[in-house]
Design a protein around this motif. Structure first.
Motif, PDB file in Angstrom:
ATOM      1  N   ARG A 238       4.741  -9.890   2.008  1.00 37.51           N
ATOM      2  CA  ARG A 238       6.105 -10.038   2.799  1.00 37.51           C
ATOM      3  C   ARG A 238       6.092  -8.920   3.813  1.00 37.51           C
ATOM      4  O   ARG A 238       6.614  -9.376   4.944  1.00 37.51           O
ATOM      5  CB  ARG A 238       7.305  -9.743   1.581  1.00 37.51           C
ATOM      6  N   CYS A 239       5.795  -7.680   3.628  1.00 42.29           N
ATOM      7  CA  CYS A 239       5.732  -6.725   4.657  1.00 42.29           C
ATOM      8  C   CYS A 239       4.621  -7.129   5.800  1.00 42.29           C
ATOM      9  O   CYS A 239       5.216  -6.775   6.930  1.00 42.29           O
ATOM     10  CB  CYS A 239       5.007  -5.322   4.054  1.00 42.29           C
ATOM     11  N   ILE A 240       3.557  -7.591   5.595  1.00 40.84           N
ATOM     12  CA  ILE A 240       2.736  -7.873   6.666  1.00 40.84           C
ATOM     13  C   ILE A 240       3.183  -9.218   7.102  1.00 40.84           C
ATOM     14  O   ILE A 240       2.810  -9.503   8.291  1.00 40.84           O
ATOM     15  CB  ILE A 240       1.211  -8.070   6.005  1.00 40.84           C
ATOM     16  N   GLY A 241       3.881 -10.103   6.726  1.00 41.83           N
ATOM     17  CA  GLY A 241       4.540 -11.520   7.076  1.00 41.83           C
ATOM     18  C   GLY A 241       3.431 -12.452   7.009  1.00 41.83           C
ATOM     19  O   GLY A 241       3.362 -13.312   8.088  1.00 41.83           O
ATOM     20  N   LYS A 242       2.641 -12.470   6.126  1.00 39.06           N
ATOM     21  CA  LYS A 242       1.637 -13.689   5.886  1.00 39.06           C
ATOM     22  C   LYS A 242       1.663 -14.251   4.444  1.00 39.06           C
ATOM     23  O   LYS A 242       2.287 -13.408   3.635  1.00 39.06           O
ATOM     24  CB  LYS A 242       0.175 -13.039   6.023  1.00 39.06           C
ATOM     25  N   PRO A 243       1.013 -15.506   4.420  1.00 41.52           N
ATOM     26  CA  PRO A 243       1.319 -15.966   3.031  1.00 41.52           C
ATOM     27  C   PRO A 243       0.550 -15.101   1.864  1.00 41.52           C
ATOM     28  O   PRO A 243      -0.526 -14.493   2.324  1.00 41.52           O
ATOM     29  CB  PRO A 243       0.502 -17.295   3.188  1.00 41.52           C
ATOM     30  N   ALA A 244       0.945 -14.935   0.681  1.00 41.85           N
ATOM     31  CA  ALA A 244       0.592 -14.152  -0.331  1.00 41.85           C
ATOM     32  C   ALA A 244      -0.954 -14.676  -0.496  1.00 41.85           C
ATOM     33  O   ALA A 244      -1.733 -13.623  -0.766  1.00 41.85           O
ATOM     34  CB  ALA A 244       0.957 -14.192  -1.691  1.00 41.85           C
ATOM     35  N   ASP A 245      -1.232 -15.990  -0.411  1.00 43.24           N
ATOM     36  CA  ASP A 245      -2.640 -16.307  -0.723  1.00 43.24           C
ATOM     37  C   ASP A 245      -3.791 -15.945   0.513  1.00 43.24           C
ATOM     38  O   ASP A 245      -4.694 -15.454  -0.051  1.00 43.24           O
ATOM     39  CB  ASP A 245      -2.930 -17.857  -0.970  1.00 43.24           C
ATOM     40  N   GLU A 246      -3.172 -15.547   1.459  1.00 37.12           N
ATOM     41  CA  GLU A 246      -4.072 -15.235   2.482  1.00 37.12           C
ATOM     42  C   GLU A 246      -4.452 -13.737   2.353  1.00 37.12           C
ATOM     43  O   GLU A 246      -5.698 -13.303   2.466  1.00 37.12           O
ATOM     44  CB  GLU A 246      -3.293 -15.151   3.888  1.00 37.12           C
ATOM     45  N   ILE A 247      -3.530 -13.083   1.906  1.00 33.04           N
ATOM     46  CA  ILE A 247      -3.549 -11.464   1.492  1.00 33.04           C
ATOM     47  C   ILE A 247      -4.391 -11.473   0.470  1.00 33.04           C
ATOM     48  O   ILE A 247      -5.270 -10.683   0.227  1.00 33.04           O
ATOM     49  CB  ILE A 247      -2.248 -10.873   1.330  1.00 33.04           C
ATOM     50  N   ALA A 248      -4.490 -12.227  -0.386  1.00 31.80           N
ATOM     51  CA  ALA A 248      -4.980 -12.451  -1.813  1.00 31.80           C
ATOM     52  C   ALA A 248      -6.584 -12.393  -1.439  1.00 31.80           C
ATOM     53  O   ALA A 248      -7.385 -11.587  -1.907  1.00 31.80           O
ATOM     54  CB  ALA A 248      -4.782 -13.171  -2.620  1.00 31.80           C
ATOM     55  N   GLN A 249      -6.766 -13.524  -0.741  1.00 28.47           N
ATOM     56  CA  GLN A 249      -8.340 -13.673  -0.267  1.00 28.47           C
ATOM     57  C   GLN A 249      -8.791 -12.539   0.274  1.00 28.47           C
ATOM     58  O   GLN A 249     -10.200 -12.172   0.274  1.00 28.47           O
ATOM     59  CB  GLN A 249      -8.036 -15.006   0.427  1.00 28.47           C
TER      60      GLN A 249
END
Ligand SMILES: [Zn+2]
Length: 261
Positions: A238-249
């Protein structure tokens, strides 16, 4: 199926997990939190961590090191034993080590000495460093620069913009905990996390400490555990403003490359 996420800092050998350690690991795996990297904080604790991790190949790993709080217990023999421990394949980093001038549980000169010794051990073994710094930024970076340290993660980063910038310029990775979930205390971190390149960003619970303050269901006795890492992932995304799955990967890829697992 969500992407598995790596918890790079779990104090799984902490006494608060003595009663139900296996269930804690099971819950983490059920929540796609895998692998876990158990933080070693003293020689004894690092030995326990390595032994426990060996029971879950590919799912649990450990670090081997002495926390600055425990620096006063270090001798040359400690370093010899850490070196032996680090030869085991489930041991993937030296640490946590560093400087903590907030509590000063060990004298500062003693902290500096054994921090430097652990840096030399990591360099000798070509292993990454898992670093802890609290209110000691100036001495901490001076020692790291003196040893030309490159391959390191500053775990549980909660510092300032200038400190973050300095770590990134030195080439270090950054570990972000549930501190970011705190509306008040974590406010500055919420803004700072955006400037961390995804190939330098990793996430951690630091369980049983730093329970995210905004969990819907409050855990018993307020204890944090690795199964809550998806909650931290979502806050970071949320802070970065990207989908969680993208940050997970991205964070999983970064952690696997960093720890070579
Ligand atoms: Zn720490």
């Amino acid at each position: 199926m969500p992407t598995p996420i790596v918890d790079i800092g779990v104090n799984l050998m902490h006494r608060s997990f003595h009663q139900d350690r296996e269930q804690v690991v099971e819950r983490a795996l059920e929540n796609q939190v895998s692998p876990l990297i158990i933080t070693g904080t003293s020689l004894r604790n690092s030995q326990d961590a390595a032994r426990y991790a060996s029971r879950y190949p590919g799912k649990l790993y450990a670090t081997a090191g002495v926390h600055p709080h425990d620096a006063k217990s270090c001798t040359e023999d400690t370093i010899t034993k850490l070196r032996q421990l680090a030869a085991q394949q489930q041991v993937v980093a030296i640490g946590e080590c560093g400087l903590d001038y907030n509590r000063d549980f060990s004298p500062r000169d003693v902290q500096r000495k054994w921090f430097a010794e652990q840096i030399r051990l990591a360099q000798d073994l070509d292993m990454p460093l898992f670093l802890h710094e609290r209110e000691a930024f100036t001495d901490f970076t001076a020692i790291l620069k003196e040893h030309d340290v490159r391959h390191a993660v500053v775990h549980c980063f909660t510092g300032s913009y200038a400190e973050l910038k300095a770590y990134l310029d030195l080439g270090y990775h950054i570990g972000i905990t549930g501190w970011i979930c705190d509306e008040r205390r974590g406010k500055h971190l919420r803004d700072l996390v955006r400037i961390i390149p995804l190939d330098r960003l990793m996430i951690e619970t630091d369980a049983p400490f730093l329970t995210p303050r905004d969990l819907k269901e409050k855990p018993a006795e307020g204890r944090n555990e690795p199964a809550f890492l998806p909650h931290i992932l979502n806050a970071v995304a949320r802070c970065i403003g990207k989908p969680a799955d993208e940050i997970a990967q991205a964070t999983t890829e970064t952690a696997k490359a960093f720890f070579r697992i």
